[in-house]
Design an enzyme around this catalytic site. Structure first.
Site, mmCIF file in Angstrom:
data_model
loop_
_atom_site.group_PDB
_atom_site.id
_atom_site.type_symbol
_atom_site.label_atom_id
_atom_site.label_comp_id
_atom_site.label_asym_id
_atom_site.label_seq_id
_atom_site.Cartn_x
_atom_site.Cartn_y
_atom_site.Cartn_z
ATOM 1 N N ALA A 1 0.865 -1.183 0.000
ATOM 2 C CA ALA A 1 0.000 0.000 0.000
ATOM 3 C C ALA A 1 0.899 1.229 0.000
ATOM 4 C CB ALA A 1 -0.914 -0.003 1.222
ATOM 5 N N VAL B 1 4.388 -1.261 3.460
ATOM 6 C CA VAL B 1 4.317 0.149 3.085
ATOM 7 C C VAL B 1 5.189 0.393 1.854
ATOM 8 C CG1 VAL B 1 4.778 2.521 3.815
ATOM 9 C CG2 VAL B 1 3.861 0.860 5.458
ATOM 10 N N LYS B 2 4.598 1.006 0.853
ATOM 11 C CA LYS B 2 5.291 1.260 -0.407
ATOM 12 C C LYS B 2 5.776 2.706 -0.435
ATOM 13 C CE LYS B 2 4.384 -0.061 -5.233
ATOM 14 N NZ LYS B 2 3.270 -0.395 -6.157
ATOM 15 N N LEU B 3 7.088 2.876 -0.639
ATOM 16 C CA LEU B 3 7.707 4.197 -0.614
ATOM 17 C C LEU B 3 8.447 4.465 -1.921
ATOM 18 C CD1 LEU B 3 9.381 4.076 2.932
ATOM 19 C CD2 LEU B 3 7.213 5.175 2.345
#
EC number: 2.2.1.2
Length: 216
Positions: A56, A82-84
């Site tokens: 996400a 968590v997508k960064l």
């Protein structure tokens, strides 16, 4: 090689998860926007459909914003990754979030140097974009091979998550190049099972069985 499906369509995810072939899901703001539903609601539903990682993505580009959004996303479900973005601020947030035990997928990788930085920042996954490199006439598979060698040289635990996969041939080449994971749209994953000789062979077997009156 693990298979992730790149979509926010919960019906597609449920259908593919039922095959037992899907190990996780990747999403991005563009995919979720197409659903017309609240971001957190979609992510929560997807997380309930699979035990595997669900990427996400944050929409902030500053460190404080990424940290705030990353922690908020991680609270949705235990299997949220968590997508960064691969920026200095993103790498700083990656280091901080992974130090807190939160899995991170660093996305928009287009070079081996970027992948090296992501691994040093403790990324759980690095997402090199194959199709987009092909668009500018750069061999995306060569990048996968370079990252694989660098990670093996230094025993980095970051997994190579090949993204922007557009064809069955991309999937095959990623497997040969040593990608740990590939993520592809539902249509590409479904197309992997197809071969004209399989279809022809099945047609022949069924015709012969019918002719002979065979029942099981």
């Amino acid at each position: 090689m693990k298979f992730f499906v790149d979509t926010a369509d919960t019906q597609d995810i449920a259908d593919l998860a039922a095959t037992g072939l899907i190990d996780g899901v990747t999403t991005n703001p563009s995919l979720i926007a197409k659903s017309g539903r609240p971001f957190a609601e979609v992510i929560a539903e997807i997380c309930a459909l699979t035990d595997g990682p669900v990427s996400a993505e944050v929409v902030a580009i500053d460190f404080d914003g990424m940290m705030r959004e990353g922690r908020k996303l991680a609270k949705i479900a235990d299997n949220v990754t968590v997508k960064l973005p691969l920026t200095l601020e993103g790498l700083k947030a990656c280091k901080a979030l992974t130090s807190d035990g939160i899995d991170v997928n660093v996305t928009l990788c287009f070079s081996a140097n970027q992948a090296l930085l992501a691994a040093k920042a403790g990324a759980t996954f690095i997402s090199p974009f194959i199709g987009r490199l092909d668009d500018i006439h750069i061999d995306g598979m060569e990048l996968i091979q370079e990252i694989r060698q660098i990670y093996d040289n230094y025993m980095f635990e970051t997994e190579i998550l090949a993204a922007s996969i557009r064809s069955p041939n991309h999937v095959r080449l990623c497997a040969l190049a040593g990608a740990d994971v590939m993520t592809a749209p539902p249509a590409v994953i479904r197309s992997l099972v197809s071969h004209p000789l399989t279809d022809k062979g099945l047609e022949t077997f069924l015709a012969d069985a019918k002719k002979a009156g065979i029942e099981v």
